[in-house]
Design an enzyme around this catalytic site. Structure first.
Site, mmCIF file in Angstrom:
data_model
loop_
_atom_site.group_PDB
_atom_site.id
_atom_site.type_symbol
_atom_site.label_atom_id
_atom_site.label_comp_id
_atom_site.label_asym_id
_atom_site.label_seq_id
_atom_site.Cartn_x
_atom_site.Cartn_y
_atom_site.Cartn_z
ATOM 1 N N ASN A 1 0.807 -1.224 0.000
ATOM 2 C CA ASN A 1 0.000 0.000 0.000
ATOM 3 C C ASN A 1 0.834 1.265 0.000
ATOM 4 O OD1 ASN A 1 -2.135 -1.669 -0.106
ATOM 5 N ND2 ASN A 1 -2.763 -1.401 2.016
ATOM 6 N N CYS B 1 -15.285 -4.325 -4.598
ATOM 7 C CA CYS B 1 -14.371 -5.463 -4.480
ATOM 8 C C CYS B 1 -14.962 -6.401 -3.431
ATOM 9 C CB CYS B 1 -12.984 -4.987 -4.079
ATOM 10 S SG CYS B 1 -12.905 -4.499 -2.363
ATOM 11 N N ARG C 1 -16.665 0.370 -3.118
ATOM 12 C CA ARG C 1 -15.468 1.200 -2.902
ATOM 13 C C ARG C 1 -15.677 2.528 -3.619
ATOM 14 N NH1 ARG C 1 -11.195 -2.276 -1.412
ATOM 15 N NH2 ARG C 1 -9.987 -0.432 -0.874
ATOM 16 N N ASP D 1 -7.066 -4.056 7.880
ATOM 17 C CA ASP D 1 -6.420 -5.132 7.134
ATOM 18 C C ASP D 1 -5.730 -6.136 8.038
ATOM 19 O OD1 ASP D 1 -5.354 -2.746 4.644
ATOM 20 O OD2 ASP D 1 -7.237 -3.822 4.883
ATOM 21 N N ARG E 1 -2.005 -11.221 -4.437
ATOM 22 C CA ARG E 1 -2.040 -9.778 -4.707
ATOM 23 C C ARG E 1 -1.131 -9.035 -3.729
ATOM 24 N NH1 ARG E 1 -7.015 -7.399 -3.395
ATOM 25 N NH2 ARG E 1 -5.723 -5.546 -3.695
HETATM 26 C C1 EPZ Z 1 -6.535 1.740 1.342
HETATM 27 O O1 EPZ Z 1 -7.684 1.554 0.567
HETATM 28 C C2 EPZ Z 1 -5.785 0.414 1.291
HETATM 29 N N1 EPZ Z 1 -5.437 0.109 -0.096
HETATM 30 C C3 EPZ Z 1 -6.665 -0.696 1.865
HETATM 31 O O2 EPZ Z 1 -5.906 -1.889 1.868
HETATM 32 C C4 EPZ Z 1 -7.018 -0.335 3.301
HETATM 33 O O3 EPZ Z 1 -7.856 -1.339 3.839
HETATM 34 C C5 EPZ Z 1 -7.739 1.023 3.310
HETATM 35 O O4 EPZ Z 1 -6.884 2.021 2.703
HETATM 36 C C6 EPZ Z 1 -8.094 1.479 4.709
HETATM 37 O O5 EPZ Z 1 -6.945 1.591 5.471
HETATM 38 C C7 EPZ Z 1 -4.363 0.700 -0.645
HETATM 39 O O6 EPZ Z 1 -3.704 1.525 -0.035
HETATM 40 C C8 EPZ Z 1 -4.031 0.303 -2.052
HETATM 41 P P1 EPZ Z 1 -9.961 4.424 2.049
HETATM 42 P P2 EPZ Z 1 -8.571 2.858 0.150
HETATM 43 O O7 EPZ Z 1 -10.200 5.387 0.953
HETATM 44 O O8 EPZ Z 1 -7.700 4.024 -0.060
HETATM 45 C C9 EPZ Z 1 -14.650 5.233 2.095
HETATM 46 C C10 EPZ Z 1 -5.485 -4.166 1.450
HETATM 47 O O9 EPZ Z 1 -5.965 -5.206 1.865
HETATM 48 N N2 EPZ Z 1 -14.443 6.091 0.915
HETATM 49 O O10 EPZ Z 1 -9.087 4.826 3.188
HETATM 50 O O11 EPZ Z 1 -9.474 2.445 -0.952
HETATM 51 C C11 EPZ Z 1 -14.361 3.768 1.804
HETATM 52 O O12 EPZ Z 1 -15.499 3.147 1.246
HETATM 53 C C12 EPZ Z 1 -6.369 -2.985 1.073
HETATM 54 O O13 EPZ Z 1 -4.258 -3.954 1.311
HETATM 55 C C13 EPZ Z 1 -15.519 6.815 0.413
HETATM 56 O O14 EPZ Z 1 -16.620 6.732 0.904
HETATM 57 O O15 EPZ Z 1 -9.433 3.050 1.460
HETATM 58 C C14 EPZ Z 1 -14.017 3.216 3.171
HETATM 59 O O16 EPZ Z 1 -15.211 2.920 3.870
HETATM 60 C C15 EPZ Z 1 -7.826 -3.335 1.277
HETATM 61 N N3 EPZ Z 1 -15.324 7.616 -0.677
HETATM 62 C C16 EPZ Z 1 -13.338 4.397 3.865
HETATM 63 O O17 EPZ Z 1 -13.680 5.566 3.097
HETATM 64 C C17 EPZ Z 1 -14.087 7.736 -1.272
HETATM 65 O O18 EPZ Z 1 -13.950 8.506 -2.255
HETATM 66 C C18 EPZ Z 1 -11.822 4.323 3.908
HETATM 67 O O19 EPZ Z 1 -11.397 3.949 2.614
HETATM 68 C C19 EPZ Z 1 -13.000 6.988 -0.740
HETATM 69 C C20 EPZ Z 1 -13.202 6.176 0.358
#
Ligand code: EPZ
Length: 450
Positions: free
Chosen positions: A23, A116, A121, A309, A401
């Protein structure tokens, strides 16, 4: 189809070198598009998400070569600004390329990243940030097209996120590097990967500060053309996976090249279970001298709270040791899907809305299970280490992955684990063939797991 096969019962002894952070490397590869010079990333994990990101870089005109953990990107020429559906589908987090291509080229088109295994997402926060920086956003037929009006640049300003989003914070940081004036990102995510991105952007000449806090400030520059080298931070979630494996199976393991301060919340939980844990700046020594008792709860929330995670492998460990433990999930709606597979191994888990209550100490028995997602798959491996008999894990592409080689790492500390090629469901039900990994770390001869 390739599976992971485990014969449980072995304690784990030895040491494991922790891989670079998935990440972190993904947003860094996106940010490298800003640079008209050469970026060399060290400590890059050889995982399928990195391969997918390299395909995207090559598709838009960059060169990207991975050799011995070093990934060299030359983004001096960008020939297209559209990421095709096929490449978007290969890696859900491809949305992280949005800000970089837009900032470098003035426009970008990509298809909506699907949901996913963890549930929907949404990317509304990513879009909000780019729109507020001055991009025109067009969404139709499943595609997003962002354009900076002709003759203009993005304009720095204050962006207030409604909540911390790792990806949206990263897109806003990257997009604002070339913005005119100053951008302030408020309610920013504070994950260590955000800090790693800031350190790389600074090497490109970006004027950026505040990563690790909730306010990040970026003062725009004109271009980046630097030849830079950057070492990726260790993967804190992979670190947590192996800590949970030892807590569950027992033994004494030294994790090297890791970042103990990045996984403090898990260390606290495991110490509370009775694990002996000592740390240095770059290593964690975990020993299970006494029987472990899982008691208490964790709430998965944005960093520095307990990471979502890291929950699945801790649920697996809680299933293997005595006591009751409660997990509350506040990030993803479908996080607990893997629990159904853990129950096939004998785990006792009660799901209620966004929480899971694990009643540990039940004898786990080997079974045939399928990975539902990246971290859920790792949880099945942790449980398999403690289950009597044979556990077969299918759908391991999810695991690949994010883990460079889960079998290699666990086998190196004494787990009875290997890859196995089994006939595709459509093929005749022939005997499962043992498979040798290219480096011979596979099934070996004689006893299945000798
Ligand atoms: C990052 O995902 C990580 N992926 C995820 O790891 C990790 O679980 C997640 O952050 C939370 O820590 C990478 O860094 C590639 P978020 P990301 O935006 O950025 C909501 C793994 O297993 N949200 O922090 O997609 C979202 O639905 C993966 O390595 C919105 O509503 O997560 C979630 O509920 C899985 N609108 C919350 O925010 C948006 O535009 C946090 O998601 C963006 C997010």
């Amino acid at each position: 189809m390739r599976k992971i096969v485990i014969e449980g019962g072995n304690k784990l002894y030895g040491s494991i070198k922790i891989q670079g952070a998935k990440n972190s490397v993904l947003p860094l590869l996106s940010a490298s598009i800003l640079n008209e010079g050469i970026s060399v990333f060290q400590n890059v994990p050889n995982i399928s998400d990195v391969a997918a990101a390299m395909k995207i870089l090559r598709h838009i005109g960059c060169t990207a070569e991975l050799s011995g953990g070093a990934l060299t990107v030359d983004a001096s020429v960008i020939s297209t600004t559209e990421i095709p559906d096929g490449l978007m589908r290969e890696m859900r987090s491809s949305v992280i390329f949005l800000g970089a291509i837009l900032a470098r080229c003035g426009e970008v088109t990509l298809s909506y990243p699907g949901g996913c295994e963890l549930g929907p997402r949404p990317i509304d926060m990513h879009i909000k940030a780019l729109r507020e920086l001055g991009a025109d956003i067009h969404e139709d037929a499943g595609k997003i097209r962002c354009i900076i009006p002709a003759g203009r640049r993005l304009i720095g300003r204050r962006i207030d996120f409604r909540g911390p989003s790792v990806g949206a914070t990263e897109n806003a940081m990257i997009a604002s590097v070339f913005a005119q004036g100053t951008t302030v990102i408020a309610n920013a995510a504070k994950e260590p990967e955000i800090w790693d991105l800031q350190m790389y952007l600074r090497k490109l000449g970006a004027d950026i500060e505040g990563a690790g806090t909730s306010v990040i400030t970026v003062r725009g520059i004109d271009t980046c053309a630097m030849n830079v080298t950057h070492t990726i931070i260790p993967d804190r979630i992979v670190t947590g996976t192996y800590l949970c494996a030892v807590a569950a199976a027992g033994g004494e393991v030294l994790l090297t090249d890791c970042g103990p301060t990045h996984i403090e919340s898990l260390l606290t939980v495991l110490r509370g279970w009775g694990c002996e844990i000592n740390t240095s700046k770059t290593s964690i020594h975990i020993k299970t001298a006494a029987p472990r008792t899982a008691s208490g709860s964790v709430v998965a929330e944005p960093y520095p709270a307990f990471p979502t995670d890291a929950a699945p492998t801790l649920v697996a460990a809680a299933s293997a040791v005595s006591g009751n433990f409660v997990f509350v999930e506040k990030i993803f709606s479908e996080r607990f899907k893997y629990c159904r597979e853990l129950e096939k191994l004998g785990a006792e888990i009660t799901l209620f809305e966004n929480s899971a209550m694990v009643s540990g100490g039940k004898a786990l028995c080997g079974a045939s299970v399928d990975a539902t997602d990246l971290r859920g798959g790792a949880a099945l491996a942790v449980a398999g280490l403690c289950a009597s008999g044979i556990t077969e894990i299918g759908e391991i592409q999810h695991i690949e992955r994010g883990y460079e080689d889960l079998v290699r790492d666990l086998r190196s500390v004494g787990a009875n684990i290997m890859y196995m090629n089994t006939p595709e469901r459509s093929e005749s039900a022939g005997a499962a063939k043992r498979t040798e990994k290219p480096d011979g770390a596979g099934g070996g001869q004689g006893r299945l797991y000798a």
